[in-house]
Design an enzyme around this catalytic site. Structure first.
Site, short mmCIF file in Angstrom:
data_model
loop_
_atom_site.label_atom_id
_atom_site.label_comp_id
_atom_site.label_asym_id
_atom_site.label_seq_id
_atom_site.Cartn_x
_atom_site.Cartn_y
_atom_site.Cartn_z
N HIS A 219 0.87 -1.17 0.00
CA HIS A 219 0.00 0.00 0.00
C HIS A 219 0.91 1.22 0.00
CE1 HIS A 219 -3.29 -2.65 1.99
NE2 HIS A 219 -3.42 -2.64 0.66
N GLU B 191 1.94 -5.59 10.62
CA GLU B 191 1.50 -4.21 10.75
C GLU B 191 2.51 -3.51 11.68
OE1 GLU B 191 -1.03 -2.85 9.20
OE2 GLU B 191 -2.09 -4.61 8.40
N HIS C 98 3.12 -3.73 6.45
CA HIS C 98 2.05 -2.75 6.29
C HIS C 98 2.11 -1.74 7.43
CE1 HIS C 98 -0.55 -4.72 3.11
NE2 HIS C 98 0.40 -5.62 3.32
N GLU D 237 1.69 3.37 3.08
CA GLU D 237 2.23 2.72 4.28
C GLU D 237 3.73 2.60 4.10
OE1 GLU D 237 -0.16 -0.81 4.76
OE2 GLU D 237 -2.02 0.36 4.67
#
Length: 532
Positions: free
Chosen positions: A126, A328, A237, A129
């Site tokens: 993404h 994450e 991410h 990110e």
């Protein structure tokens, strides 16, 4: 212009067309072969060079696409025996997807199947990110630096680079990053690729739910997976602080725990990362908007958190040998550059700890009983959640991530007897099975006994033996025969055209000689034997 002058270019064009047809046919036969990647030469531009003593200045801010290229290429210039940059594809807007390979004992295509496992880190899927993108660049340099100069991680990193091939794709979505804004902690600006597609919803799904057209970035990663025998992977991410593991999707599409056959292995991998991070393992990131969300131990099953179809980590597990997590890295997707140093300090131990899980595997080399390599050997492990199959490389090597304890592995190949082995995995150690030999399946006679065929003639009864069975050619044989016939036809046509051309030239030269003799005779007479 004479007819021959018009036809000559046409004949030449016909030859070119025939050659194109031949080689196009050959190319079609190789469509399903592995793509060949290359390592680009360092650009060497004066304004694109970094002095080896100036690396410390590189980590003070974010790198746009040009700056990212500069860092990657300079690594290959400064450490050509340890680093290789290669392209796995391009983005929608034509930016190269550069991957970096790190290894202490041989890099490049010729070392792809040398008996050492491959690991990959992928970031910036993404575009907005961005923390993972920067930490991947810094990790690459730090790993090489630690093999040259003494750091606190030198021993662990040296062992990893000697044991494995480590690949880093710092930006899977460079177009999205160029459209993102530093300081934006949430939102979707820059998240998608240039076609407006979420790349983490774009992979083929295990329930065949349509994800739309496969994007160039997605296709590039799929090709990369098919061409490289990855055993371990992580995808970085932002927006939360947790280690997420498969499955991400469920049959109903409803939120529920979706355990894979290797659920225990994935929980071990996720906990390894979370426990090595100073705060992730607490499971209390409290990231907005779901500020009340907590994750026990800092890990979560993907579908238990929220369901996505077309995710990359599920695709890795189901369509390659690679076990992948989605990490994450923090609440803010694109924090100010001033926060990058703290992010590096927090994630560096976890990044290295996760890489080290490759050391806890069952490994070996599968061969035939006569010590030849076997193609497409399956390695299957059964668990309480089912079985999962991986395959050995073309040279027979395999690595299978496992948890501590006893496991039963089955090895199978077409035409060979399935072999089962029981092993015990110790903490942080590999179980090396060495050469594992598979024997050929014994041939057995089945069906009714064949009665010899008899033929009655004027001379009596003649026994002709069992009826002859027609041998059917395989599809591969038909392809080979048709290709050979096409090539032969091309050669015959080209040779025939050349013979005709040669014959025409001889005739033309003969006529030209006659004309020239007459012309020369006339000139000789005119100038009393002196030719000018």
């Amino acid at each position: 212009m004479e007819a021959g002058g018009v036809l000559e270019p046409m004949r030449g064009a016909t030859k070119v067309v025939l050659l194109v047809v031949c080689f196009s046919y050959l190319a079609l036969l190789r469509v399903n072969s592995d793509p060949v990647f290359y390592g680009p030469e360092p650009r060497g531009d004066d304004d694109a060079s970094l002095s080896s003593g100036g690396w410390s200045d590189e980590w003070s801010g974010y790198h746009n696409f040009t700056a990212l290229e500069m860092v990657l290429f300079q690594l290959t210039v400064d450490f050509p025996d340890k680093a290789r940059v290669y392209e796995i594809g391009t983005s929608v807007q034509g930016r190269e997807l550069w991957a970096l390979e790190l290894s202490a004992h041989g890099i490049g295509e010729e070392h792809k199947d040398d008996g050492r496992p491959h690991i990959k880190y992928v970031a910036n899927m993404h575009g907005n990110e961005a923390v993972g993108r920067e930490l991947m660049l810094r990790l690459a340099y730090y790993m090489i630096e630690s093999t040259v100069n003494r750091t606190e991680d030198s021993d662990a990193i040296t062992m990893l680079m000697e044991y494995a091939h480590i690949h880093i794709l710092a930006s899977m979505n460079p177009d999205g990053f160029e459209n993102s804004t530093e300081g934006q902690c949430d939102g979707a600006q820059g998240r998608y690729n240039a076609n407006g597609v979420d790349l983490n919803r774009n992979f083929p799904d295990r329930f065949n739910r349509s994800q739309g057209a496969i994007q160039p970035e997605t296709a590039s990663v799929i090709g990369w997976l098919r061409a490289t025998p990855f055993a371990l992977s992580a995808n970085f991410h932002g927006g939360q602080l947790v280690a997420n593991y498969p499955y991400d999707s469920t049959a109903s599409g409803q939120v529920a725990y979706a355990a894979s056959p290797d659920d225990a292995v994935f929980r071990h991998l996720a906990s390894t990362y979370a426990d090595a991070h100073p705060t992730m393992h607490r499971g209390e990131a409290n990231c907005a908007p779901a500020s009340n969300r907590s994750f026990a131990g800092g890990i979560t099953n993907g579908a238990k958190w929220y369901v996505i179809d077309g995710g990359m980590q599920d695709y890795n597990y189901l369509h390659s040998n690679s076990f992948e997590l989605t990490i994450e890295m923090g609440c803010c997707k694109y924090p100010n550059a001033s926060e990058l140093q703290q992010q590096w300090d927090n994630h560096r131990p976890a990044l290295l700890a996760y890489l080290s899980t490759i050391l806890q595997t069952a490994k070996g080399r599968l061969v035939s009983a006569d010590n030849h390599t076997l193609d497409q050997v399956n390695v299957t492990v059964k668990s309480e959640n089912g079985t999962h199959r991986t395959t050995a490389t073309r040279n027979g090597y395999f690595w299978r991530l496992l948890t501590v304890g006893e496991h039963t592995l089955s090895f199978s190949a077409t035409g060979h007897v399935t072999l089962t082995r029981s092993i015990v995995i110790q903490q942080g150690e590999s179980f090396d099975l060495g050469l594992v030999a598979l024997t050929v399946t014994p041939k057995t006679t089945t069906g009714p006994t064949t009665v010899p065929k008899t033929t009655t003639t004027s001379a009596g009864t003649l026994t002709t033996g069992p009826p002859r069975r027609r041998r059917l050619l395989t599809a591969g044989a038909w392809v080979g025969i048709s290709f050979s016939m096409l090539v032969l036809a091309c050669v015959i046509v080209i040779v025939a055209m050349n013979l005709r051309k040669f014959s025409n030239k001889r005739r033309a030269y003969s006529q030209m000689g006659s004309v020239k003799s007459v012309a020369m005779g006339g000139i000789g007479q005119q100038h009393s034997g002196r030719l000018y």
